[in-house]
Motif scaffolding. Structure first.
Motif, short mmCIF file in Angstrom:
data_model
loop_
_atom_site.label_atom_id
_atom_site.label_comp_id
_atom_site.label_asym_id
_atom_site.label_seq_id
_atom_site.Cartn_x
_atom_site.Cartn_y
_atom_site.Cartn_z
N ASP A 281 0.81 -1.22 0.00
CA ASP A 281 0.00 0.00 0.00
C ASP A 281 0.84 1.27 0.00
OD1 ASP A 281 -2.24 -1.45 -0.13
OD2 ASP A 281 -2.87 -1.19 1.95
N VAL A 282 1.98 1.25 0.69
CA VAL A 282 2.76 2.51 0.73
C VAL A 282 3.33 2.84 -0.64
CG1 VAL A 282 3.38 2.52 3.16
CG2 VAL A 282 4.82 1.30 1.53
N ASN A 283 3.30 1.89 -1.53
CA ASN A 283 3.78 2.19 -2.88
C ASN A 283 2.64 2.33 -3.87
OD1 ASN A 283 6.54 2.17 -2.25
ND2 ASN A 283 6.44 -0.06 -2.06
N ASP A 284 1.43 2.36 -3.37
CA ASP A 284 0.28 2.49 -4.24
C ASP A 284 0.33 3.81 -4.99
OD1 ASP A 284 -2.65 0.94 -4.15
OD2 ASP A 284 -2.74 3.04 -4.85
N PRO B 19 -2.39 8.49 -3.90
CA PRO B 19 -1.82 9.14 -2.71
C PRO B 19 -2.68 8.93 -1.46
CG PRO B 19 -2.69 10.77 -4.25
CD PRO B 19 -2.70 9.46 -4.96
N ARG C 289 -1.56 5.60 -0.13
CA ARG C 289 -0.22 5.73 0.44
C ARG C 289 -0.30 6.38 1.83
NH1 ARG C 289 1.49 7.72 -4.62
NH2 ARG C 289 1.85 9.84 -3.89
N PRO D 286 9.87 3.48 4.02
CA PRO D 286 8.82 4.19 3.27
C PRO D 286 8.56 5.58 3.82
CG PRO D 286 8.04 2.03 3.97
CD PRO D 286 9.40 2.19 4.52
N CYS E 226 8.17 8.99 1.92
CA CYS E 226 6.90 9.72 1.93
C CYS E 226 7.05 11.14 2.47
CB CYS E 226 5.87 8.96 2.77
SG CYS E 226 5.32 7.47 1.94
N ASP F 38 7.42 12.93 -0.48
CA ASP F 38 6.46 12.60 -1.53
C ASP F 38 6.04 13.88 -2.25
OD1 ASP F 38 4.49 9.90 -1.77
OD2 ASP F 38 3.76 11.76 -2.71
N VAL G 46 0.27 13.31 1.42
CA VAL G 46 1.13 12.25 1.95
C VAL G 46 2.18 12.86 2.88
CG1 VAL G 46 2.72 10.40 1.35
CG2 VAL G 46 0.78 10.87 -0.12
#
Lengths: 1228, 423
Positions: free
Chosen positions: A95-98, A101, A104, A126, A130, A133, A138
């Motif tokens: 999910d953190v790389n989804d 935003p 994420r 991550p 972020c 980001d 985010v």
């Protein structure tokens, strides 16, 4: 669409089936429904955690609603069950790389909530991405995640340089990100012990610019952070104020209040008053506007307005009407409004306020009505011009006959009487109509006070009081005290009316009542009345100290701190946050050249000037100017030599002091009834009006004595600490103050004074001296003891002995008597000794009875009662035949025989005669004559004592001629203290450290031993235990052939050498220091430090027992290192720990603490500052059996209060050990 | 900051429980129930602190909203947040009661997750939230990036792509008159709390300017024009966050980009020259112990062309009253024993009129005589097109890139705040 149907208990296995069902579910509707059921059950408190596998399986479902529910589930259960979280890590990592935003951010946000190592570990990388980001949403979520991380483990945030990244975010282009970063930084610094947020003006300006673009919450966070800016120049502060003034127009009350807070903070750095005034004017309207918000916000605002009003008395002028209560305001708002109204009341608007308050007094809510009535009384006291109208209003209210209104009104009228004596007595008749309705203690006490005070103007005051007396024994202490005082007043004003009541009430007070306060006061009155009715009149009916309405004011330093907390909970409770938040940091004004702390004075008409010490002393000096002169004379007297000085001046001053003390419980407590301090929780500093005034009268004395040596706050603190003590202790305190006054004429040093206060401030209940302690010294000292004092002293001790007074009164005895000698010994500094003696005495009062049954009984008088035994033991100047009948039942003697007091007088006389051989025999004779005449005149003298007087006079005058001087015990004293720290009373009485040696106490007194008096103490000097004794021969023949033997005792203490005293001649004394060893036979004693000793000499064999302070058994060079300490502390189970609180320490500095403890073999292993307290970690080792003690001693920053927690394997000894530390800490 | 948020029903059952921090546990919810909800002294204070844990609560329609804090939090912020949360729920579900909370609990959890992060309130603007926190019936088709820009951007309260065929703006000036009149007829307190509520249906990103007959503004203008006009002295005002406070501070211009739909643009307060719409002259006599006589005269004090509607006069009666004989000249009056009052309703009350009520309340003889606390007479009314403060809207200008024409409407209303006449 209704989800309410899910709100029913679901079974775990049913839900599991639903979650794993294989049914076709293309749009995940079934899964969603199942998840909703899970969440509903979670809300209801059902444990859904067994479903974690199935729930986590849903994490991959590409539906954001399902995902949110899964996240919620994880937040709820992951902490309790780490395996759940571990399973979810993979899902999070996806999910953190989804690309979305929102997802994420949601993943980052959720991971931060889950405090499980694996999740946190996988969050770090991550998170770093972020924080940079490209999407601001985010970034702002990541900023918060850093804060979450720091709460989980502070070190991660510091190691991974997240703090720096947060700082970078302060310059972010997006205001929401800036706001969250600021919020995170602020909280991290609030909670971290070593990170301190400091913003310079450059950053501050940037932040203020961002303010305009933030949403309302972001504005709050940014404004809050401005509290971390310390403006270096006035212009900086002005800029900040100017730029945030527009925030006062914001619709969010949070923004407005925090802006007011920042403005108030910055105003401390503004250099010119002219700049402040327009700012202040702008503060008022928003505050009033906040009163149109919801009631909760109104409440917060009102509480804060109270603070601001004290800081800036001029704000909200002419806004009074905005605070009038609406009928349907919630009660908390009404009560808070009432406080503000009272603060805003001035001479001009008092009339409107009164009308309004009268209106409130007819409402329904009892608390509100009471407070309204009380407020009327406060206004009467605060604004003299309105007093008439207030009293009329109160009378009208009494006419309503509503029970609680009447009671409340009577309570405040009592205060009005106090404030304006002889002005409103005409209303007493009205008050008396309502006697029957009074059922609350405070109201009863108030009414009784009024009746007592005006007993001579109320025709049937005796009947009324008699009626009140019916329930005397069932009444609470407050009422009993009031009754006691009132009856005595009645008797003094109208002896015939009161003569039946007084014996009754005194007998009850001294025999039937459990409260030491009441008994003590009973004894004082009884002695006073029996000794000298004239004196009693002057004391009991003297002018009362003035009361003022200033008790509601907060302490200035507290106020300053609270104003820095505007809008917060702390401002509502009027407590610093450190008082209720464990990790809270104190907020103080940062030091900067610009710090001015300007204030704008209140307009002079609207407020009474604060009755500070100078005005109080002025007003007092008008009243008692003559007294002061006398006192000054008396100050000089001791310097001229040990002549008997003018006793009247002291008598007067003691009159004044003790009267305030005696009346404290009733009228004097006016300040206590002040409802404005804090009605939610008790305020941190319940400064009591009456107390303060009392202190002022002392100050006054002080000024009279040494020409204005200022009392510093140390004395004040000591005083406040003592707050809960009985009136008697206050007497002790007052008199101690006088004792030190005498001293300070020689060494005008406020420290001396302080220590005197502190000495008097000993906690009555924690120490239980045998009442004999101070008397011999008082007698022994070559003193011009003012007889008034002396009478007090000795009659006290008799009283104590006679009727089995409790520890408290015994203690106050020592106070008083200590002061007696303090006054006496102005030439040689022993003013403080008695206190010290008393500290060294550890025998609890239960001991006498056991003593009575022990083998030593024979040494005492033949009476069977333990207390009587003690009594006779403690009265060296009494023959047992004389004391016994009196002490057995002194009150049977209903004509107030002066018998009990007479021996005291006799002692005085004999003393002054014996100690002043150089004095002019004529003047001496004259004084004796005077005294004798007085005794005879008092018509209550019994034949008994008159003979005593005669004999003692003749005896002593012959002694005076015969011996060179009679100050045997004085020389003893000097010797005894030769090596100790208080050899003189010079200004550095603040002591250089030396081993603690309790002062000598009487081990055997002359009566039991045919004239041999033995005083002694135990000491440890240079690693050697010693018993230091003084042998005083008061008999007519020489005594010789001394030998000493110790009974078996707990640690095998025994003499290491024979007692080498030759012959002690009559009226002589010998000092001896007997080395002790611990090699003797042992036997467990109770208490453990008890020791039984026999002394043989030509006068016979005498047995006695005493206790030593445990510190004499502590080994030198036993200091352990920190490692050992920690190991031992941790390994010792907590049940072997005990905590003990010590008050009234006597330390001049932290250094002093360490030295003193070390000197007595309590070794400091480490020390550190925790909040307001200094923590010492100490260890000691017992030289006999090697028992180890580990203690944590927390000493409050004012060096007044300590809490000792001790761990030891030898738990039995902990109390003794702590007692020893306490004695060390409280010794001079 | 806020460590947890709970919503309880009347019985103290937890309807919503969301923990934000690890310093509290779910069981803390029971502590609040025991100490506050079930306690007889429940409403003595909105803040309760037990140990180091503080509970701040508000009540709404039998529900309790409670925020739990473990630090020395900004109490005003917490209450503002709770008010706002309440408003959010109302605008999402239309109302806020036990049923609607239960019906939408999943949504409430979603909202709570969004509006509070680690206890710090974030964006609570309904407009923005509705973009991405959605009910199932309304699916948002907005791109996530746009959502995030909106949620963090400069005008979090407005979307950029709004379009109306007809551009309209409605301005409602609603004033509540607060009055406390003493029994002797002197005015103890009279002030007006005004609200300017705007409903904007404007396309794009309109820049609005708004003007009132505020004394400060007019003073400045008079220097140039010299024209004397009626003006109002505003004691204090507060604005919606869309208003640029900096501008207002420098030149008293109210300029803003409005949110879409209804919002409260500003709140203000005046204390000077309040035109009281009604005068009440009550005579209340306690005749002996068994009877209270009332003569209440109400006069309207506004233009004859206007009329008050929904007027209610509440006249208190003692608890001991058994029955009342009432006569009124206008409207209907009824004695309501359970509320201890006579309720007199007048559906329409023309300007410059009078109405009177005479009544006699018979009291039952009480064994224990209690003093009647004589609560005030309370009025409730609405008068359209009348402002008690005299405030008028002078202009509302709308500027937009596309330069469309917009229609503006202004409506005035004065209603009773707490209009109390002591007797």
């Amino acid at each position: 669409m209704s989800d309410a149907k899910f709100f029913q208990r679901g079974k775990v296995h049913d839900l599991r089936a639903e979650l794993t069902s294989e049914k076709k579910d293309p749009r995940y509707q079934l899964k969603k429904v199942a998840m909703k059921k899970v969440v509903a059950n979670m809300t209801m408190g059902n444990d859904m955690s067994p479903l974690y596998k199935e729930v986590i399986a849903c994490m991959g479902i590409p539906d954001i609603d399902v995902k949110k529910m899964v996240y919620l589930f994880l937040i709820n259960y992951a902490r309790a069950r780490a395996e759940i979280a571990n399973l979810a890590v993979n899902g999070f990592e996806d999910d953190v790389n989804d690309p979305n935003p929102l997802i994420r951010a949601m993943a980052i946000r959720t991971m931060g909530y889950i405090y499980v190592d694996r999740v946190i570990d996988s969050l770090i990388d991550p998170l770093r991405h972020c924080l940079r980001d490209r999407d601001p949403y985010v970034r702002k979520t990541s900023a918060m995640a850093v804060l979450k991380l720091s709460m989980f483990d502070r070190s991660i945030v510091e190691e991974e340089r997240f703090l720096d990244m947060l700082k970078d975010l302060l310059a972010d282009s997006n205001p929401s990100v800036v706001a969250n970063a600021v919020a995170a930084l602020t909280e991290i610094s609030e909670r971290s012990p070593h990170i301190k947020l400091k913003l310079n003006m450059k950053i501050a300006n940037k932040l203020i610019t961002a303010l305009n673009e933030c949403n309302e919450w972001g504005q709050i966070y940014i404004l809050e952070s401005l509290m971390y800016v310390t403006p270096q120049e006035s212009v900086d502060a002005e800029t900040v104020i100017e730029r945030i003034l527009p925030r006062l127009q914001h619709g969010n009350s949070g923004v407005v209040l925090v802006a007011i807070k920042v403005i108030n903070y910055m105003m401390n750095y503004v250099a010119q008053k002219e700049t402040l005034e327009p700012i202040l004017r702008k503060l008022s309207p928003p505050l009033v506007t906040l009163l149109t918000s919801g009631p909760e916000v109104q409440y917060i605002t009102l509480r804060n307005i109270q603070l601001l009003l004290q800081r800036w008395p001029t704000i909200l002028q002419n806004q009074l009407r905005a605070f009038f209560c609406k009928y349907d305001d919630p009660i908390y708002v009404k009560l808070a409004k009432l406080e503000v109204i009272l603060s805003l009341t001035t001479e001009e608007n008092a009339r409107i306020v009164l009308t309004e308050l009268t209106e409130y007094a007819t409402e329904i809510d009892v608390d509100f009505v009471r407070k309204a009535v009380r407020s009327i009384g406060r206004i009467a006291i605060k604004i003299e011009l309105a007093a008439d109208r207030c009293v009329r209003a109160l009378l009208d209210l009494i006419q309503t006959k509503v029970n609680y209104v009447v009671q409340e009104a009577i309570i405040v009228i009592r205060d009005v009487f106090r404030k304006y004596p002889n002005r409103y007595e005409s209303i007493i008749a009205t008050l008396c109509e309502n006697l029957d309705t009074l059922d609350e203690p405070e109201a009863r006490a108030a009414m009784i006070w009024i009746i007592g005070q005006y007993a001579d103007r109320i025709d049937n005051s005796d009947e009324v009081l008699d009626k009140f007396l019916d329930s005397f024994l069932d009444d609470p202490a407050e009422v009993q005290l009031a009754l006691l005082t009132a009856v005595v007043k009645l008797f003094i004003m109208r002896p015939t009316a009161g003569q039946d009541l007084v014996p009754k009430v005194l007998k009850w007070a001294t025999e039937e009542v459990d409260s030491p306060d009441i008994r003590d006061r009973g004894f004082i009155y009884w002695r006073l009345l029996s000794t000298d009715p004239e004196m009693a009149r002057t004391i009991v009916l003297s002018d009362k100290p003035e009361i003022s309405a200033e008790g509601e004011k907060l302490d200035m330093s507290l106020l300053e701190e609270l104003v820095l907390q505007i809008g917060s909970l702390s401002s509502i409770y009027r407590k610093p946050p450190t008082a209720f938040i464990p990790f809270a940091k104190r907020r103080v004004l940062g030091q900067a050249p610009a710090l001015t702390r300007l204030t704008i004075a209140a307009p002079p008409v609207s407020r009474l000037p604060r009755t500070n010490s100078s005005t109080a002393s002025q007003s007092l000096s008008k009243q008692t100017g003559a007294q002061q002169q006398q006192q000054q004379q008396q100050q000089q007297n001791p310097q001229q030599g040990s002549e008997p000085s003018v006793p009247t001046s002291l008598r007067n001053s003691s009159t004044q002091l003790s009267s305030s003390m005696l009346d404290m419980g009733s009228g004097g407590m006016a300040g206590l009834s002040n409802p404005y301090i804090n009605d939610i929780t008790p305020g941190p500093m319940l400064n009591n009006d009456a107390m303060l005034i009392d202190l002022m009268s002392m100050e006054d004395e002080d000024e009279a004595a040494d020409g204005g040596a200022a009392i510093n706050s140390g004395g004040m603190v000591g005083f406040n600490a003592n707050f809960g003590m009985s009136g008697l202790n206050m007497a002790g305190l007052n008199m101690a103050g006088m004792g030190s006054t005498t001293n300070s004429s020689q060494a005008p040093d406020s420290q001396v004074l302080n220590s005197a206060f502190d000495a008097a401030g000993l906690d009555a209940l924690s120490k239980m001296p045998t009442s004999s302690s101070s008397l011999p010294r008082g007698i022994g000292s070559p003193s011009p003891a003012p007889e008034m004092m002396r009478q007090f002293t000795s009659s006290f001790d008799l009283a104590a002995a006679a009727a089995a007074v409790t520890a408290a009164s015994a203690n106050s005895n020592s106070h008083v008597s200590g002061t007696g000698s303090g006054l006496a010994n102005s030439s040689n500094s022993q003013a403080f000794d008695p206190f010290q003696q008393q500290q060294s005495q550890v025998s609890p009062f239960s001991v006498p009875s056991s003593m009575g049954s022990s083998a030593f009984t024979s040494a005492f008088s033949p009476t069977s009662s333990g207390f009587n035994a003690l009594a006779s033991a403690s009265s060296p100047f009494d023959t047992s035949s004389q004391i016994t009948p009196i002490s057995a039942n002194p009150l049977l003697n209903s004509s107030f025989s002066a018998a009990a007091a007479n021996p005291a007088t006799s002692t005085t006389i004999s003393n002054s005669a014996a100690k002043n051989p150089s004095a002019n025999p004529l003047s001496l004779q004259k004084e004796v004559d005077e005294l004798t005449a007085k005794m005879f005149n008092s018509s209550m003298l019994n034949a008994y004592s008159s003979t005593t007087i005669v004999t003692s006079v003749s005896g002593s005058s012959s002694n005076g001629n015969g011996d060179n001087n009679g100050n045997y015990s004085n020389s003893g004293n000097n010797n005894m203290h030769a090596g100790s720290q208080f050899g003189n009373n010079s200004s550095n009485a603040s002591m250089s450290p030396a081993p603690y040696v309790p002062s000598q106490k009487v081990l055997l007194d002359a009566q039991q031993t045919q004239g041999l008096e033995i005083l002694g103490t135990f000491a440890r000097r240079n690693g050697k235990i010693q018993m230091e004794m003084s042998f005083v021969n008061k008999s007519g023949i020489a005594i010789s052939d001394f030998a000493i033997q110790f009974n078996k005792n707990t640690y095998g203490l025994m003499p290491g050498a024979p007692l080498s005293i030759g012959t002690v001649l009559p009226m002589n004394s010998v000092e001896v220091s007997l080395p002790l060893v611990t090699a003797g036979p042992t036997m467990l004693m109770q208490p453990l430090n008890n020791i039984q000793i026999a002394i043989k000499c030509t006068a016979g064999i005498f047995y006695f027992q005493t206790q030593y302070s445990l510190h004499i058994l502590l080994e030198e060079n036993a200091q352990s290192d920190q490692g050992t300490f920690l190991r031992m502390w941790k390994s010792t189970p907590d049940d072997m720990q005990s905590a003990h609180t010590v008050q009234n320490l006597r330390f001049s500095s932290i250094e002093d603490v360490r030295n003193k403890l070390n000197m007595n073999n309590v070794f400091t292993v480490a020390q550190r500052i925790v909040g307001n307290a200094m923590h010492f970690y100490t260890n000691s080792k017992l030289s006999t059996d090697g028992s180890l003690f580990y203690s944590e001693i927390k000493i409050a920053s004012n060096l007044q209060l300590a809490v000792i927690s001790t761990k030891s394997t030898n738990t039995q000894l902990i109390p003794l050990y702590q007692k020893a530390i306490e004695d060390i800490c409280t010794a001079f | 900051m806020i460590s947890a948020v709970f919503i309880y029903n009347q019985k103290g059952e937890v309807l919503i429980s969301r923990l934000y921090r690890h310093d509290v546990k779910r069981s803390i919810a029971d502590v609040f129930r025991v100490h506050t909800i079930s306690s007889p002294t429940a409403s003595r204070s909105p803040v309760t602190t037990l140990g180091s844990t503080s509970f701040l609560h508000i009540r709404y329609d039998n529900l309790w909203l409670c925020a739990v804090c473990k630090n020395n939090t900004n109490a005003a912020l917490v209450f503002e947040f709770l008010y706002r949360l309440l408003g959010l729920c109302v605008s999402y579900f239309g109302r806020f009661d036990e049923e609607s909370v239960k019906n939408n609990f999943v949504l409430i959890y979603e909202l709570l997750d969004e509006v509070l992060d680690f206890g710090y309130p974030q964006n609570i603007e309904v407009d923005t939230l509705k973009l991405y926190v959605t009910t199932e019936s309304v699916k948002s088709a907005v791109e996530p990036q746009r959502v995030t820009m909106q949620a963090t951007g400069l005008t979090t309260w407005r979307r950029a792509d709004i379009y109306y065929k007809k551009n309209e703006a409605f301005v409602d000036v609603i004033e509540s008159v607060n009055l406390i009149l003493s029994a002797k007829g002197t005015c103890l307190r009279a002030d007006v709390q005004g609200q300017i509520v705007m409903r904007s249906f404007l396309s794009g990103m309109p820049e609005c300017k708004f003007g009132l007959n505020d004394k400060l503004v007019l003073d400045r203008e008079q220097k140039h024009s010299g024209a004397g006009r009626e003006c109002v002295e505003i004691a204090d005002c507060q604005f919606h966050q869309c208003v640029r406070l900096g501008r207002f501070d420098t030149d008293r211009t109210i300029s803003f980009i409005p949110p879409d739909g209804e919002f409260e643009l500003m709140r203000y307060r005046t204390t000077e020259n309040v035109n009281l719409p009604f005068k009440v002259l009550p005579v209340v006599r306690e005749v002996g112990k068994l009877c209270v006589e009332y003569e209440v005269l109400v006069k309207s004090n506004f233009s004859q062309k206007l009329a008050a509607t929904n007027m209610v006069v509440r006249v208190p009666t003692p608890q001991a009253a058994t029955k009342c004989r009432i006569k009124v000249t206008v409207g209907k009056a009824k004695y309501i024993p359970e509320e201890n009052m006579i309720v007199w309703r007048i559906s329409r009350f023309q300007g410059l009129q009078e109405a009177s009520l005479t009544a006699v309340a018979d009291l039952v003889h009480m064994t224990k005589p209690t003093v009647w606390s004589r609560p005030p007479i309370c009025l409730d009314f609405q008068v359209l097109m009348f402002t008690a403060s005299g405030l008028l809207v002078r202009f509302l200008k709308v500027f937009e890139k596309s330069d469309y024409q917009s229609v503006k409407w202004v409506r005035y209303m004065t209603k009773a705040g707490s209009y109390e006449i002591r007797i």
